[in-house]
Design a protein around this motif. Structure first.
Motif, PDB file in Angstrom:
ATOM      1  N   VAL A 286       4.306  23.159   4.524  1.00  0.00           N
ATOM      2  CA  VAL A 286       5.497  22.339   4.741  1.00  0.00           C
ATOM      3  C   VAL A 286       6.730  23.223   4.560  1.00  0.00           C
ATOM      4  O   VAL A 286       6.979  23.743   3.472  1.00  0.00           O
ATOM      5  CB  VAL A 286       5.538  21.147   3.780  1.00  0.00           C
ATOM      6  N   LYS A 287       7.482  23.379   5.632  1.00  0.00           N
ATOM      7  CA  LYS A 287       8.634  24.289   5.603  1.00  0.00           C
ATOM      8  C   LYS A 287       9.974  23.581   5.721  1.00  0.00           C
ATOM      9  O   LYS A 287      11.009  24.180   5.435  1.00  0.00           O
ATOM     10  CB  LYS A 287       8.505  25.317   6.741  1.00  0.00           C
ATOM     11  N   SER A 288       9.968  22.311   6.150  1.00  0.00           N
ATOM     12  CA  SER A 288      11.233  21.627   6.402  1.00  0.00           C
ATOM     13  C   SER A 288      11.094  20.137   6.163  1.00  0.00           C
ATOM     14  O   SER A 288       9.981  19.604   6.066  1.00  0.00           O
ATOM     15  CB  SER A 288      11.678  21.863   7.849  1.00  0.00           C
ATOM     16  N   VAL A 289      12.237  19.464   6.125  1.00  0.00           N
ATOM     17  CA  VAL A 289      12.197  18.016   5.969  1.00  0.00           C
ATOM     18  C   VAL A 289      11.623  17.344   7.208  1.00  0.00           C
ATOM     19  O   VAL A 289      11.079  16.236   7.128  1.00  0.00           O
ATOM     20  CB  VAL A 289      13.587  17.433   5.631  1.00  0.00           C
ATOM     21  N   ASP A 290      11.694  18.003   8.352  1.00  0.00           N
ATOM     22  CA  ASP A 290      11.064  17.443   9.550  1.00  0.00           C
ATOM     23  C   ASP A 290       9.553  17.350   9.375  1.00  0.00           C
ATOM     24  O   ASP A 290       8.921  16.393   9.843  1.00  0.00           O
ATOM     25  CB  ASP A 290      11.389  18.302  10.774  1.00  0.00           C
TER      26      ASP A 290
ATOM     27  N   VAL B 221       8.105  16.843   6.551  1.00  0.00           N
ATOM     28  CA  VAL B 221       7.916  15.706   5.639  1.00  0.00           C
ATOM     29  C   VAL B 221       8.019  14.398   6.408  1.00  0.00           C
ATOM     30  O   VAL B 221       7.194  13.479   6.213  1.00  0.00           O
ATOM     31  CB  VAL B 221       8.950  15.750   4.500  1.00  0.00           C
ATOM     32  N   ILE B 222       8.999  14.274   7.278  1.00  0.00           N
ATOM     33  CA  ILE B 222       9.160  13.057   8.073  1.00  0.00           C
ATOM     34  C   ILE B 222       7.904  12.791   8.894  1.00  0.00           C
ATOM     35  O   ILE B 222       7.391  11.661   8.928  1.00  0.00           O
ATOM     36  CB  ILE B 222      10.401  13.168   8.992  1.00  0.00           C
ATOM     37  N   ARG B 223       7.383  13.834   9.555  1.00  0.00           N
ATOM     38  CA  ARG B 223       6.173  13.653  10.352  1.00  0.00           C
ATOM     39  C   ARG B 223       4.999  13.210   9.480  1.00  0.00           C
ATOM     40  O   ARG B 223       4.178  12.391   9.898  1.00  0.00           O
ATOM     41  CB  ARG B 223       5.840  14.944  11.094  1.00  0.00           C
TER      42      ARG B 223
ATOM     43  N   SER C  29       0.817  -1.211   0.000  1.00  0.00           N
ATOM     44  CA  SER C  29       0.000   0.000   0.000  1.00  0.00           C
ATOM     45  C   SER C  29       0.852   1.263   0.000  1.00  0.00           C
ATOM     46  O   SER C  29       1.874   1.343   0.691  1.00  0.00           O
ATOM     47  CB  SER C  29      -0.915   0.010   1.228  1.00  0.00           C
ATOM     48  N   GLY C  30       0.375   2.232  -0.754  1.00  0.00           N
ATOM     49  CA  GLY C  30       1.084   3.491  -0.907  1.00  0.00           C
ATOM     50  C   GLY C  30       1.066   4.336   0.356  1.00  0.00           C
ATOM     51  O   GLY C  30       0.005   4.645   0.895  1.00  0.00           O
ATOM     52  N   CYS C  31       2.249   4.719   0.801  1.00  0.00           N
ATOM     53  CA  CYS C  31       2.431   5.572   1.974  1.00  0.00           C
ATOM     54  C   CYS C  31       3.132   6.837   1.507  1.00  0.00           C
ATOM     55  O   CYS C  31       4.232   6.774   0.950  1.00  0.00           O
ATOM     56  CB  CYS C  31       3.281   4.841   3.015  1.00  0.00           C
ATOM     57  N   GLY C  32       2.501   7.993   1.719  1.00  0.00           N
ATOM     58  CA  GLY C  32       3.083   9.239   1.231  1.00  0.00           C
ATOM     59  C   GLY C  32       2.892  10.383   2.201  1.00  0.00           C
ATOM     60  O   GLY C  32       2.747  10.183   3.411  1.00  0.00           O
ATOM     61  N   THR C  33       2.875  11.572   1.639  1.00  0.00           N
ATOM     62  CA  THR C  33       2.705  12.784   2.449  1.00  0.00           C
ATOM     63  C   THR C  33       1.615  13.676   1.866  1.00  0.00           C
ATOM     64  O   THR C  33       1.584  14.873   2.121  1.00  0.00           O
ATOM     65  CB  THR C  33       4.022  13.578   2.518  1.00  0.00           C
ATOM     66  N   ASP C  34       0.713  13.086   1.086  1.00  0.00           N
ATOM     67  CA  ASP C  34      -0.257  13.886   0.346  1.00  0.00           C
ATOM     68  C   ASP C  34      -1.343  14.491   1.230  1.00  0.00           C
ATOM     69  O   ASP C  34      -2.126  15.316   0.756  1.00  0.00           O
ATOM     70  CB  ASP C  34      -0.896  13.053  -0.776  1.00  0.00           C
TER      71      ASP C  34
END
Length: 393
Positions: free
Chosen positions: A128-132, A134-136, A116-121
């Motif tokens: 979204v201001k930082s890679v942190d 994105v990680i969350r 199953s697809g896991c993303g950040t959509d």
């Protein structure tokens, strides 16, 4: 008696006589020597009282029935991916419900497999201001899918492509995600032809440099990576990358232009995974019986029959995935409608409008030539209905 239909061409209407021979359904219990996922589409609910551009209304019964069809052919399901219109009509809450229903249904089919697809959509990309951040975002979807018992496909992130400043940012994000995964995952590298927002993924517009970064991530966490799917529509890049993967890490071809030869492989190297590709393909949704029959022949050592079955499907696939490639989902759903797997040709997000009548007419001809019109009479009937909607009696 031969079936004929008048179809539009660039020069006007012309008679077309069907010549294809529908493939016999492969026998139950067919065994493959490749792992083969079909990225599966969703069936919209055309009767829902919603604005289809804004709200995803899914016909759950028809959607799950199609997955049961894929499992019955020995194919796995790559769930809630871009073929399911993830990011183009299918939001995260609906995607999670789709994943839940698919995993539940798979339990009733011994041997069925789902990733199953896991993303950040679900993130507001402007926030979204930082890679942190994105990680969350990844961690939230990971937790939800793993709670259901699901295997993860770590989808490429538009948010990460937007905020990452260097390859090191990608290494940090993927390193964090892989270190937490409960079981080996499939990584997903989708080229900008599929999604322009993913340009420069892995920290570079140069595909070779980007590949170096992806391989560096995998090299640090080989036990956490089942494989990587790349969709660059460049067979040479795929072959070069699979030869550099750690032994046991699979290359899942996402090349809808060259899948037949990539799956067949070149036998290079001592590890089987270096000389052949497994499959995670959107086109397998549209040509499922042919994919199953071809993979069955390959497993039996009949390479000639494998190519005889899948070779004719390649021109069809190249047409369905023609630029703008991101609109390929329309062709996939059109095929499902022609073949009687759904009652209508409508899509979430109103995406049935992304391809022209000329495009769909050529798709019909290529599907016939590829022997993947499962019920030719029904296909002709439905094509005539579509032509009538466009003013062609």
């Amino acid at each position: 008696m031969a079936l004929s239909i008048q179809l539009p061409t660039p020069q006007g209407l012309a008679d077309y006589t069907l010549r294809g021979q529908p493939l016999a359904r492969p026998p139950a219990g067919l065994k493959f020597n490749r792992i083969a996922y079909s990225a599966a589409h969703v069936v919209a609910d055309p009767l829902a009282a919603v604005d289809p551009w804004l709200t995803a209304a899914v016909d759950w019964d028809a959607t799950i029935a199609y997955r049961q069809h894929l499992w019955s052919l020995g194919l796995g399901v790559a769930e809630a991916m871009d073929t399911a219109q993830r990011g183009m009509g299918l939001d995260w809450p609906t995607s999670l419900e789709l994943i839940r229903r698919s995993l539940d249904a798979a339990r009733d089919h011994p041997g069925a497999f789902v990733a199953s697809g896991c993303g950040t959509d679900h993130l507001d990309i402007d926030s979204v201001k930082s890679v942190d951040d994105v990680i969350r975002g990844y961690e939230e979807q990971m937790a939800a899918i793993e709670k259901l018992g699901g295997k993860l496909i770590i989808m490429a992130s538009r948010a990460l492509a937007r905020v990452a400043k260097s390859p090191a940012d990608y290494e940090r994000v993927y390193g964090r995600i892989l270190s937490q995964a409960k079981q080996p995952v499939v990584l997903h590298w989708l080229g900008p032809m599929f999604d322009p927002a993913l340009a420069g993924y892995w920290g570079s517009d140069d595909a070779d440099a980007a590949m170096d970064t992806a391989l560096a991530v995998i090299a640090v966490h080989p036990a956490k990576v089942d494989g990587i799917k790349i969709s660059l529509l460049d067979k040479d890049k795929e072959i070069a990358m699979r030869r550099r993967l750690p032994a046991g890490v699979r290359m899942y071809t996402g090349d809808d232009f060259n899948y037949a030869e990539l799956i067949a492989g070149d036998g290079w190297g001592s590890a089987p995974t270096h000389g052949q590709s497994d499959a995670l393909l959107g086109i397998f949704d549209a040509i499922a019986p042919a994919a199953s029959a071809g993979l069955g022949a390959l497993a039996q050592g009949d390479l000639e029959r494998f190519h005889a079955i899948l070779g004719p499907t390649v021109p069809l696939s190249r047409h369905i995935f023609a630029a703008p490639t991101r609109f390929y989902k329309t062709g996939v759903v059109f095929m499902a409608w022609l073949n009687g797997h759904q009652k209508h040709f409508s899509m979430v997000g109103g995406q049935q409008s992304t391809r022209s009548l000329q495009h769909l007419a050529e798709l019909f001809r290529l599907a016939d030539a590829a022997n993947v019109l499962e019920q030719p009479e029904l296909a002709v009937q439905r094509m005539r209905a579509l032509l009538a909607v466009h003013g062609i009696a």
